[in-house]
Design an enzyme around this catalytic site. Structure first.
Site, PDB file in Angstrom:
ATOM      1  N   HIS A  49       0.811  -1.232   0.000  1.00 48.80           N
ATOM      2  CA  HIS A  49       0.000   0.000   0.000  1.00 48.80           C
ATOM      3  C   HIS A  49       0.842   1.278   0.000  1.00 48.80           C
ATOM      4  O   HIS A  49       0.366   2.351   0.369  1.00 48.80           O
ATOM      5  CB  HIS A  49      -0.956  -0.007   1.199  1.00 48.80           C
ATOM      6  N   HIS A 109      -7.188  -2.234 -11.165  1.00 52.88           N
ATOM      7  CA  HIS A 109      -7.523  -1.789  -9.815  1.00 52.88           C
ATOM      8  C   HIS A 109      -8.973  -1.324  -9.795  1.00 52.88           C
ATOM      9  O   HIS A 109      -9.393  -0.552 -10.647  1.00 52.88           O
ATOM     10  CB  HIS A 109      -6.577  -0.640  -9.447  1.00 52.88           C
TER      11      HIS A 109
END
Length: 382
Positions: free
Chosen positions: A185, A285
């Site tokens: 992340h 994504h």
């Protein structure tokens, strides 16, 4: 056919929907959003409407170039996300006008379904393992989780052990053949990424996502040389020019553009084709809403290097509303044995519940991501 109006709707949990009207009555839907900056993107859509009102919505490539090149300043999350949602809606209009799904207009499908993964979360290894087992019980064959909480540039082995305990618990819970994606992340800096990658080798991960921020592309070849799994990144990149640098530097095995951030269907397909030339896989994504997912699936249908699709059904962000709440036919995303079918209806292939969208837009949202701090008080990456 002429564009007559663009209308944005900020709807819970954290999404922005766009409706484009035409003088023939054909309408299109898109999802222009930067999570946590929805109002900003909606304002950018309104500004771009000056280029669009009165124009033929079927001239998608030209309109895309006008929006991208016509304002002098270009790129970045806000502009490219605004263009993305508009582009999705234009393709939706074109498909509906011709009575064909978008993937047929892009050359026809290379697949009729694609593997999907489920997000899992939890504060303790037992919680995460339980969530993984529940996802597998629902038919998913792959899961993804955040690897860690905040990490300093150089942090303690206690933090490393916490990551290892979580991943080990999941692997033991689901067995050896379920895919596990581990998302760093962008919370992890290069020194700790090197430590974590070495420790994660036994768990046979499907991929490691965003091991460092995309600001630090020069670190990727070094990390790739020690990574125990394919490296994935791209959710915070927005144009083919951003991805050109990724592919030239090397070290990335999977790119993850988001068609609600990376210029929509038009630009993302070009990004995917460029990655295919480098033998790099595509995993779009999409922790977003149903319009975004529909656009993603139209791309998955035509991109040969696509192998798995992110989707948000049941994700922890979706407390107020979930993925299927805003579509009339909840069966349109047909999940089965870890795959989801490519929608075959005209346009993006879904019918938006417009009345419910308007109802929830009256509630709206001001979602913001958390602000984390290290023990010393300095701001941490989230």
């Amino acid at each position: 056919m002429k564009i007559t109006r663009l209308t944005t709707y900020l709807v819970p949990p954290r999404w922005c929907f766009l409706r484009i009207d035409t003088d023939t009555g054909v309408i299109g839907w898109g999802e222009p959003i930067v999570e946590g900056r929805a109002h900003t993107v909606a304002a950018a859509v309104e500004e771009l409407s000056d280029y669009l009102i009165g124009k033929d919505p079927r001239h998608i490539e030209d309109l895309w170039n006008v929006m991208y090149r016509g304002g002098f300043y270009r790129g970045g999350p806000v502009l490219m996300s605004a263009i993305a949602g508009i582009d999705q809606a234009l393709w939706d209009i074109k498909g509906k006008d011709l009575g064909q799904p978008v993937h047929q207009l892009l050359g026809g499908p290379v697949r009729d379904r694609i593997r999907v993964y489920s997000w899992i979360g939890g504060d303790r290894p037992a919680d995460t393992a339980r969530a993984a087992k529940e996802a597998v019980a629902r038919g998913f064959t792959a899961v993804k989780m955040n690897a860690t909480e905040e990490l300093q540039y150089v942090d303690t082995y206690a933090k490393v052990e916490q990551v290892i305990e979580n991943v080990q618990a999941i692997r033991e819970a689901v067995g050896p053949h379920i895919g596990i994606g581990l998302d760093f992340h962008g919370r992890v800096h290069k020194p700790m990424a090197k430590v974590l990658m070495r420790e994660l080798e036994p768990f046979k991960l499907m991929f490691i996502e965003e091991p460092v921020l995309s600001d630090h592309l020069e670190a990727l070849p070094e990390l790739a040389s020690i990574s125990p799994a394919p490296i994935a990144l791209g959710e915070r990149l927005y144009t083919r020019y951003d991805f050109k640098r990724v592919l030239q530097i090397g070290g990335v095995d999977i790119i993850q553009p988001d068609p609600s951030h990376s210029g929509g269907i038009t630009e993302t397909r070009k990004i995917a084709a460029m990655a295919e030339a480098y033998d790099v896989a595509l995993a779009l994504h999409c922790p977003l809403g149903p319009i975004a997912l529909a656009a993603n699936l139209q791309l998955d249908a035509v991109c040969h290097n696509a192998f798995i699709q992110e989707q948000s059904l049941g994700i922890h962000y979706n407390a107020a509303n979930d993925l299927l709440d805003y579509v009339k036919d909840r069966s349109v995303f047909a999940y089965n044995e870890g795959f989801v079918a490519i929608p075959n209806g005209p346009g993006l292939g879904i019918s938006v519940n417009e009345e419910y969208v308007a109802e929830r837009a009256a509630v709206g949202h001001r979602w913001r991501n958390p602000i984390w701090r290290h023990e010393d008080g300095s701001v941490a990456e989230w």
